[in-house]
Design a protein around this motif. Sequence first.
Motif, mmCIF file in Angstrom:
data_model
loop_
_atom_site.group_PDB
_atom_site.id
_atom_site.type_symbol
_atom_site.label_atom_id
_atom_site.label_comp_id
_atom_site.label_asym_id
_atom_site.label_seq_id
_atom_site.Cartn_x
_atom_site.Cartn_y
_atom_site.Cartn_z
ATOM 1 N N LEU A 15 -49.073 -38.296 -27.211
ATOM 2 C CA LEU A 15 -49.043 -39.350 -28.220
ATOM 3 C C LEU A 15 -50.257 -40.268 -28.118
ATOM 4 C CD1 LEU A 15 -45.293 -40.426 -28.374
ATOM 5 C CD2 LEU A 15 -46.607 -39.134 -30.069
ATOM 6 N N LEU A 16 -50.685 -40.565 -26.894
ATOM 7 C CA LEU A 16 -51.872 -41.404 -26.725
ATOM 8 C C LEU A 16 -53.096 -40.742 -27.341
ATOM 9 C CD1 LEU A 16 -51.260 -42.711 -23.109
ATOM 10 C CD2 LEU A 16 -51.478 -44.129 -25.162
ATOM 11 N N ASP A 17 -53.219 -39.428 -27.164
ATOM 12 C CA ASP A 17 -54.327 -38.712 -27.799
ATOM 13 C C ASP A 17 -54.215 -38.756 -29.316
ATOM 14 O OD1 ASP A 17 -55.591 -38.014 -25.437
ATOM 15 O OD2 ASP A 17 -54.513 -36.117 -25.239
ATOM 16 N N ALA A 18 -52.986 -38.593 -29.833
ATOM 17 C CA ALA A 18 -52.778 -38.633 -31.278
ATOM 18 C C ALA A 18 -53.096 -40.015 -31.841
ATOM 19 C CB ALA A 18 -51.338 -38.241 -31.599
ATOM 20 N N MET A 19 -52.675 -41.058 -31.132
ATOM 21 C CA MET A 19 -52.954 -42.419 -31.589
ATOM 22 C C MET A 19 -54.444 -42.697 -31.568
ATOM 23 S SD MET A 19 -49.723 -44.154 -29.584
ATOM 24 C CE MET A 19 -50.287 -45.859 -29.728
ATOM 25 N N GLU A 20 -55.117 -42.207 -30.547
ATOM 26 C CA GLU A 20 -56.558 -42.419 -30.447
ATOM 27 C C GLU A 20 -57.301 -41.703 -31.572
ATOM 28 O OE1 GLU A 20 -59.580 -42.671 -26.747
ATOM 29 O OE2 GLU A 20 -58.564 -40.742 -26.966
ATOM 30 N N ALA A 21 -56.798 -40.538 -31.973
ATOM 31 C CA ALA A 21 -57.432 -39.774 -33.043
ATOM 32 C C ALA A 21 -56.987 -40.234 -34.426
ATOM 33 C CB ALA A 21 -57.110 -38.288 -32.869
ATOM 34 N N GLY A 22 -56.035 -41.181 -34.494
ATOM 35 C CA GLY A 22 -55.534 -41.628 -35.790
ATOM 36 C C GLY A 22 -54.696 -40.581 -36.492
ATOM 37 N N SER A 23 -53.981 -39.759 -35.724
ATOM 38 C CA SER A 23 -53.180 -38.678 -36.294
ATOM 39 C C SER A 23 -51.827 -39.218 -36.754
ATOM 40 C CB SER A 23 -52.978 -37.559 -35.257
ATOM 41 O OG SER A 23 -52.226 -36.509 -35.794
ATOM 42 N N VAL A 24 -51.840 -39.799 -37.948
ATOM 43 C CA VAL A 24 -50.633 -40.394 -38.541
ATOM 44 C C VAL A 24 -50.418 -39.765 -39.907
ATOM 45 C CG1 VAL A 24 -49.543 -42.522 -39.358
ATOM 46 C CG2 VAL A 24 -50.979 -42.556 -37.318
ATOM 47 N N ARG A 25 -49.188 -39.386 -40.181
ATOM 48 C CA ARG A 25 -48.878 -38.718 -41.444
ATOM 49 C C ARG A 25 -47.701 -39.407 -42.129
ATOM 50 N NH1 ARG A 25 -49.596 -32.371 -42.057
ATOM 51 N NH2 ARG A 25 -49.128 -32.129 -44.269
ATOM 52 N N ARG A 26 -47.825 -39.598 -43.419
ATOM 53 C CA ARG A 26 -46.738 -40.162 -44.213
ATOM 54 C C ARG A 26 -45.810 -39.013 -44.603
ATOM 55 N NH1 ARG A 26 -45.393 -45.640 -44.686
ATOM 56 N NH2 ARG A 26 -44.277 -46.028 -46.640
ATOM 57 N N VAL A 27 -44.551 -39.075 -44.186
ATOM 58 C CA VAL A 27 -43.627 -37.959 -44.396
ATOM 59 C C VAL A 27 -42.405 -38.420 -45.174
ATOM 60 C CG1 VAL A 27 -44.382 -36.816 -42.271
ATOM 61 C CG2 VAL A 27 -42.370 -38.330 -42.228
ATOM 62 N N GLY A 28 -41.675 -37.440 -45.699
ATOM 63 C CA GLY A 28 -40.446 -37.709 -46.413
ATOM 64 C C GLY A 28 -39.239 -37.661 -45.492
ATOM 65 N N LEU A 29 -38.169 -38.298 -45.910
ATOM 66 C CA LEU A 29 -36.910 -38.284 -45.182
ATOM 67 C C LEU A 29 -35.792 -37.879 -46.132
ATOM 68 C CD1 LEU A 29 -37.143 -41.681 -43.226
ATOM 69 C CD2 LEU A 29 -37.691 -39.397 -42.355
ATOM 70 N N GLY A 30 -34.673 -37.475 -45.560
ATOM 71 C CA GLY A 30 -33.464 -37.328 -46.342
ATOM 72 C C GLY A 30 -32.621 -38.573 -46.178
ATOM 73 N N SER A 31 -31.699 -38.792 -47.114
ATOM 74 C CA SER A 31 -30.755 -39.883 -46.954
ATOM 75 C C SER A 31 -29.375 -39.414 -47.393
ATOM 76 C CB SER A 31 -31.159 -41.117 -47.771
ATOM 77 O OG SER A 31 -31.015 -40.882 -49.167
ATOM 78 N N VAL A 32 -28.352 -39.945 -46.737
ATOM 79 C CA VAL A 32 -26.972 -39.665 -47.118
ATOM 80 C C VAL A 32 -26.226 -40.992 -47.145
ATOM 81 C CG1 VAL A 32 -26.402 -39.071 -44.701
ATOM 82 C CG2 VAL A 32 -24.833 -38.445 -46.559
#
Length: 373
Positions: free
Chosen positions: A160-177
């Motif tokens: 996760l630290l590597d991902a945060m450093e690389a800016g690896s962030v994705r906007r994703v969908g969710l389900g809801s019930v």
Amino acid sequence: MAGQAVPLAQHHLAAGSWTGVHFHRPEPETTTMLGAEPRYGTRHPRYPQEAMKVLLIVNPSASSVTARTRIVIQKALSADHRLEVAATSRRGHATRLAQGAANDSIDVVVVLGGDGTLNEAANGLAGTQTALAAVPGGSTNVFARTLGLPDDPVEATGALLDAMEAGSVRRVGLGSVNDRYFLFHAGVGFDAAVVERVERRGGLLKRFAGHPLFVAAAAETWLWHYDRRRPAFRVSSRRTDEEAFGDPETAGVDGLFTVCLNTDPYTYLGTRRLSLDPAATLDSPLSVVTFRSLTLARIVPVLVRALGFWGPPVAASPVVDHRSDVVEAVVSGYRPLPYQVDGDHLGEADELRFRHEPAVLDLVVPLGSPVLE
């Protein structure tokens, strides 16, 4: 090596050492710094150039959370970021902590806990600009494993630290019930009854028995605690290419157990994926898989296929009704229906309304994750 997680022992820790282990992080040539263009995804709009504001939410009751693990992870996250730490003490607490973090403009909420704690945090962050990051701390950790994170929480923190450093962030969908978000699935009927029995036992048994406890609860529920003779509900749905629901009498299907998937797999049995719809992803609408029968002769072949041993896809089974690209679904009960989200039992309802909520959550995604493919 580009795209691979740097082991946590190489991430610089503020104190320099802990329990005799010295931590030092060399400057790798392939590192993408926060001020540079990210290699994957879209960099979070609020990420500062130097350090992020991070909240670590810890579920101290989760099966893989120990005092030693927590200290190592806290030191790793605080080395390069402004860290706050909060421990959950009751059900729903992680949702309130995550909401407070978003209101305080925290950049990333890191969750050390199981799928239930992660789900609560996601419900607090959905619709905000604060990103969610998972560190596996439970017994199964379905969502963290789906993202491709290591099972070990310390190694996962390094990823996760590597991902945060690389800016690896994705906007994703969710389900809801019924207005409750879920990350990977929601189950109605049989599996929710199994989850309820596991949670009744809870405590140390759930913490240390893990998968054997779920298998035993499933057998016990199937034998004595769930009506398998009569349909429990009727499912109707609307796909992306449909403007309205079809007639429930003609387009709906009766079932004993249904799963609404936001991603795949449904769960893990040991190291094996239990896959109901490999095409379900965080970028697509929902998939709804309904089991019309739970007799052993019909359900065992489906489970064998789901575990990847042999046979055609689960959707091809005559006992299964499979619907993909679903944006809305309604499950109408013939009796009160138990239901669960991301492995947490929520109670019973007479009717359950499912929706796909696209692009509603920022998610820190490890480099090389299948989600990035």
